[in-house]
Design a protein around this motif. Structure first.
Motif, PDB file in Angstrom:
ATOM      1  N   SER A  75       0.857  -1.209   0.068  1.00 37.62           N
ATOM      2  CA  SER A  75      -0.101   0.052   0.077  1.00 37.62           C
ATOM      3  C   SER A  75       0.964   1.164  -0.052  1.00 37.62           C
ATOM      4  O   SER A  75       1.767   1.226   0.761  1.00 37.62           O
ATOM      5  N   VAL A  76       0.643   2.334  -0.739  1.00 42.82           N
ATOM      6  CA  VAL A  76       1.089   3.496  -0.833  1.00 42.82           C
ATOM      7  C   VAL A  76       1.154   4.099   0.369  1.00 42.82           C
ATOM      8  O   VAL A  76       1.838   4.956   0.594  1.00 42.82           O
ATOM      9  N   PHE A  77       0.036   3.753   1.355  1.00 40.59           N
ATOM     10  CA  PHE A  77      -0.279   4.553   2.606  1.00 40.59           C
ATOM     11  C   PHE A  77       0.484   3.667   3.645  1.00 40.59           C
ATOM     12  O   PHE A  77       1.138   4.101   4.366  1.00 40.59           O
ATOM     13  N   ARG A  78      -0.048   2.490   3.891  1.00 39.78           N
ATOM     14  CA  ARG A  78       0.431   1.542   5.017  1.00 39.78           C
ATOM     15  C   ARG A  78       1.570   1.066   4.938  1.00 39.78           C
ATOM     16  O   ARG A  78       2.531   0.922   6.099  1.00 39.78           O
ATOM     17  N   ASN A  79       2.197   0.900   3.723  1.00 40.29           N
ATOM     18  CA  ASN A  79       3.557   0.536   3.435  1.00 40.29           C
ATOM     19  C   ASN A  79       4.520   1.287   2.894  1.00 40.29           C
ATOM     20  O   ASN A  79       5.321   0.983   1.983  1.00 40.29           O
ATOM     21  N   PHE A  80       4.358   2.680   3.297  1.00 34.65           N
ATOM     22  CA  PHE A  80       4.916   3.919   2.485  1.00 34.65           C
ATOM     23  C   PHE A  80       6.608   3.501   2.372  1.00 34.65           C
ATOM     24  O   PHE A  80       7.277   3.751   1.636  1.00 34.65           O
ATOM     25  N   ALA A  81       7.115   3.403   3.789  1.00 35.32           N
ATOM     26  CA  ALA A  81       8.537   3.173   3.864  1.00 35.32           C
ATOM     27  C   ALA A  81       9.240   2.089   2.853  1.00 35.32           C
ATOM     28  O   ALA A  81       9.967   2.248   2.391  1.00 35.32           O
TER      29      ALA A  81
ATOM     30  N   PHE B  76       7.569   0.757   0.508  1.00 37.10           N
ATOM     31  CA  PHE B  76       7.297   1.099  -1.148  1.00 37.10           C
ATOM     32  C   PHE B  76       8.551   2.164  -1.326  1.00 37.10           C
ATOM     33  O   PHE B  76       8.899   1.828  -2.473  1.00 37.10           O
ATOM     34  N   HIS B  77       8.808   3.071  -0.587  1.00 34.62           N
ATOM     35  CA  HIS B  77       9.474   4.174  -0.859  1.00 34.62           C
ATOM     36  C   HIS B  77      11.139   3.582  -1.192  1.00 34.62           C
ATOM     37  O   HIS B  77      11.810   4.095  -2.010  1.00 34.62           O
TER      38      HIS B  77
ATOM     39  N   VAL C 224       6.952   6.372  -4.802  1.00 37.14           N
ATOM     40  CA  VAL C 224       5.888   5.589  -4.091  1.00 37.14           C
ATOM     41  C   VAL C 224       4.613   5.614  -4.850  1.00 37.14           C
ATOM     42  O   VAL C 224       3.581   6.383  -4.571  1.00 37.14           O
ATOM     43  N   LYS C 225       4.648   5.063  -6.067  1.00 39.25           N
ATOM     44  CA  LYS C 225       3.516   5.408  -7.081  1.00 39.25           C
ATOM     45  C   LYS C 225       3.285   3.803  -7.509  1.00 39.25           C
ATOM     46  O   LYS C 225       4.174   3.264  -7.875  1.00 39.25           O
TER      47      LYS C 225
END
Length: 203
Positions: free
Chosen positions: A32-38, A40-41, A47-48
């Motif tokens: 998730s781009v929200f819950r797993n931001f780090a 994903f980053h 983070v798209k």
């Protein structure tokens, strides 16, 4: 090759389904781009979603660009676009409308689920809801007598429109009624029964 993103994103889902329908092997990482931001980053600083990660570590974003690459390079000789120029134009047109419906539905999510309640703009939300309904109205007018939008087999238009329709129903139940868009409802049911769509189920 790895596809990163949640299947409740219409843009991730259309990419996933396209790859499956083209018979392209890939790994799916549900982030998730929200819950797993780090996390994903660390894969893609933008983070798209969707993000496609190539075997050499390079990344690509934007579902339409990823799909274009998949057809051109990963599945040469296969295509989900009609060869006939008239049908190709129609397929592009309906795909663009499906993308618009998905985009406006995502705007609705941000306005109603992400933005703090005290900061929400009811006039903006009303406008977005109207755009969603009007886009599906245009699409409904283009549903013909064939099983699929551009002929006798599913194309990218069917994938994108059906994915958008399912997403809108998921994020805004009751906003667009099946009874008001019977052609799109039937198209969605036929598409969701396909193995590639079943593999991309979310709830």
């Amino acid at each position: 090759m790895k596809l990163v993103g949640m299947l409740d994103s219409p843009f991730v889902r259309r990419t996933f389904i396209t790859a499956r329908m083209l018979g392209i092997p890939f790994e799916h990482q549900s982030l998730s781009v929200f819950r797993n931001f780090a996390e994903f980053h660390a894969i893609n600083p933008l983070v798209k979603a969707p993000t496609l990660v190539f075997d050499d570590g390079e990344v690509m974003v934007d579902s339409s660009q990823i799909i274009a690459w998949l057809e051109h390079s990963a599945a040469p000789g296969k295509s989900l676009w009609p060869l006939d120029p008239g049908r190709y134009r129609r397929c592009l047109q309906l795909t663009s409308l499906g993308l618009a419906a998905a985009e406006k539905s995502v705007h609705r999510v941000y306005e109603t689920k992400v933005r703090p309640k005290e900061c929400r703009d009811p006039d903006w939300l009303e406008r977005v809801d109207g755009q969603i309904r009007d886009t599906y109205g245009l699409l409904e007018a283009h549903v013909g007598t064939s099983d699929w939008l551009c002929g006798d087999y599913p194309t990218q238009a069917d994938i994108t429109v059906a994915v958008a329709w399912r997403f809108t129903h998921f994020i805004a139940p009751g906003l667009v009624a099946d009874s008001d868009y019977p052609g799109l409802a039937a198209l969605s049911a036929a598409a969701e029964a396909l193995p590639a769509f079943s593999a991309a189920h979310y709830s």
